[in-house]
Design a protein around this motif. Structure first.
Motif, PDB file in Angstrom:
ATOM      1  N   PRO A 184      41.761  43.062  45.015  1.00 21.17           N
ATOM      2  CA  PRO A 184      41.632  42.388  43.710  1.00 21.17           C
ATOM      3  C   PRO A 184      42.695  42.822  42.706  1.00 21.17           C
ATOM      4  CG  PRO A 184      39.500  43.134  44.500  1.00 21.17           C
ATOM      5  CD  PRO A 184      40.517  43.753  45.393  1.00 21.17           C
TER       6      PRO A 184
ATOM      7  N   ALA B 101      45.984  41.282  43.757  1.00 21.15           N
ATOM      8  CA  ALA B 101      45.957  39.852  43.473  1.00 21.15           C
ATOM      9  C   ALA B 101      46.199  39.589  41.989  1.00 21.15           C
ATOM     10  CB  ALA B 101      44.615  39.259  43.905  1.00 21.15           C
ATOM     11  N   ALA B 102      45.585  40.418  41.144  1.00 24.11           N
ATOM     12  CA  ALA B 102      45.823  40.267  39.701  1.00 24.11           C
ATOM     13  C   ALA B 102      47.266  40.612  39.341  1.00 24.11           C
ATOM     14  CB  ALA B 102      44.861  41.163  38.926  1.00 24.11           C
TER      15      ALA B 102
ATOM     16  N   GLN C  58      47.884  35.839  41.596  1.00 22.59           N
ATOM     17  CA  GLN C  58      47.389  34.879  42.582  1.00 22.59           C
ATOM     18  C   GLN C  58      45.947  35.214  42.947  1.00 22.59           C
ATOM     19  OE1 GLN C  58      49.364  32.376  43.291  1.00 22.59           O
ATOM     20  NE2 GLN C  58      51.170  33.259  42.297  1.00 22.59           N
ATOM     21  N   ASP C  59      45.317  34.298  43.655  1.00 20.69           N
ATOM     22  CA  ASP C  59      44.004  34.552  44.231  1.00 20.69           C
ATOM     23  C   ASP C  59      43.939  33.846  45.587  1.00 20.69           C
ATOM     24  OD1 ASP C  59      42.251  31.926  44.068  1.00 20.69           O
ATOM     25  OD2 ASP C  59      43.392  32.043  42.196  1.00 20.69           O
TER      26      ASP C  59
ATOM     27  N   VAL D 208      47.946  37.563  49.419  1.00 22.89           N
ATOM     28  CA  VAL D 208      46.590  37.859  48.935  1.00 22.89           C
ATOM     29  C   VAL D 208      45.554  37.530  50.010  1.00 22.89           C
ATOM     30  CG1 VAL D 208      44.872  37.259  47.190  1.00 22.89           C
ATOM     31  CG2 VAL D 208      47.273  37.533  46.540  1.00 22.89           C
TER      32      VAL D 208
ATOM     33  N   TYR E 281      42.707  40.099  51.643  1.00 23.26           N
ATOM     34  CA  TYR E 281      41.272  39.823  51.705  1.00 23.26           C
ATOM     35  C   TYR E 281      40.805  39.661  53.149  1.00 23.26           C
ATOM     36  CZ  TYR E 281      40.520  39.352  46.680  1.00 23.26           C
ATOM     37  OH  TYR E 281      40.375  39.620  45.333  1.00 23.26           O
TER      38      TYR E 281
END
Length: 329
Positions: free
Chosen positions: A51, A54-55, A59-60, A102, A106
């Protein structure tokens, strides 16, 4: 699943702190073990920090970027190497434009969570069944032995596919994979624990505990479990990479983790239609899967060697210290 027989022999009466120091000293002498451990620690840290990273990249794993893929070519990303750039460090996913870096992070979380969780279930169930068979009477040992044989003979992948396919889609898939892989794959651990328990039962310190009035539970907790730690830990270190491959296989076949949750196996499943147009989309998850499994395998082999008390004797054979004695003889 395979049952390994070349495992460390049970050791009685070794203090936990001294044994841990000895294992650490042996591991430090193996550069391959340190390298594998470093790779795994880095991978785990990256997965935990997904997370935050990604921040950092802005992006996510779920946002589509249609402007980054060429719809005229079927969704191939713009740019070289899958659209690698300052905003997308490893490019984007073909067809959707989702950030690949990302999604890989995950995906690592899912793969490691399922593998470690399934291994914990396998070790727990196998330990309980193996101890019950080894410490029980002849009938208990026979019944539990036949049950273990049945689970060893079951077609693991076929049953896993069937079970994951019939469960409703709203059930959490990572938890389902942990339960299915763990509850179908405990038989190998049970066989090892039973064999080691039968060996330990014949040793003096266990017999003395039983003669002193200790029950089966007390004997198992205070005498057997410390001595079973070495073979169980060794086998668990080998089970983790196996479970990573099983999770990836189930996700690849479409019965594992469901979209939009990212998984390495799921990414490989969708990448099979893009391997010519965008090879990076295939190579990245496949390369991470290969490196992770290889690192766990190398570390598991190093742990097996470090926990084996006979290894110190083997290492002295043929060394320079032994040669002067041979010449004087």
């Amino acid at each position: 699943m395979t049952v390994l027989t070349d495992l460390p022999a049970p050791v009685a009466g070794t203090p936990a702190t001294g044994a841990a120091r000895q294992v650490w000293r042996r591991l430090r002498t193996r550069p391959s073990a340190l390298t594998a451990a470093s790779v795994l620690v880095l991978l785990v840290l990256l997965a935990l920090a997904a997370p935050l990273l990604a921040a950092l990249t802005g992006q996510d794993p779920h946002t589509y970027h249609d402007d980054l893929v060429d719809s005229a070519r079927g969704g191939v990303p713009y740019g070289a190497f899958g659209g690698i750039g300052a905003e997308h460090w490893l490019g984007v996913e073909p067809g959707t434009g989702r950030d690949l870096f990302v999604r890989l992070l995950y995906g690592a979380r899912i793969s490691l969570l399922v593998a470690v969780g399934a291994t914990a279930v396998q070790v727990l169930v196998g330990l309980l069944v193996g101890l019950a068979a080894g410490l029980g009477n002849r009938w208990a040992d026979a019944v539990l032995g036949r049950v273990t044989d049945v689970f060893l003979a079951l077609p693991f992948l076929v049953l896993a596919i069937a079970l994951t396919a019939v469960v409703p889609r709203d059930f959490p898939r990572p938890l389902l994979l942990i339960l299915v892989i763990g509850l179908l794959g405990w038989a190998g651990t049970s066989r090892i624990v039973r064999a080691q328990t039968l060996t330990l039962k014949s040793l003096d310190f266990v017999a003395a505990s039983r003669l002193a009035g200790s029950g089966a539970r007390r004997t198992a907790r205070r005498e057997l479990l410390p001595s079973l730690a070495a073979p169980v830990i060794t086998y668990a270190a080998i089970l983790v990479p196996t479970n990573i491959v099983v999770e990836a296989s189930l996700s690849f076949l479409g019965v594992g983790v469901t979209p939009p949750t990212p998984s390495w196996g799921q990414m490989l499943s969708t990448a099979q239609t893009w391997f010519r147009a965008d090879p990076a989309y295939v190579l990245l998850p496949a390369g991470l899967l290969f490196v992770t499994v290889l690192a766990f395998t190398v570390l598991g082999d190093a742990v097996r060697t470090a926990l084996d008390p006979r290894e110190a004797g083997r290492l002295t054979v043929g060394t320079r210290k032994a040669r002067p004695k041979e010449r004087s003889a």
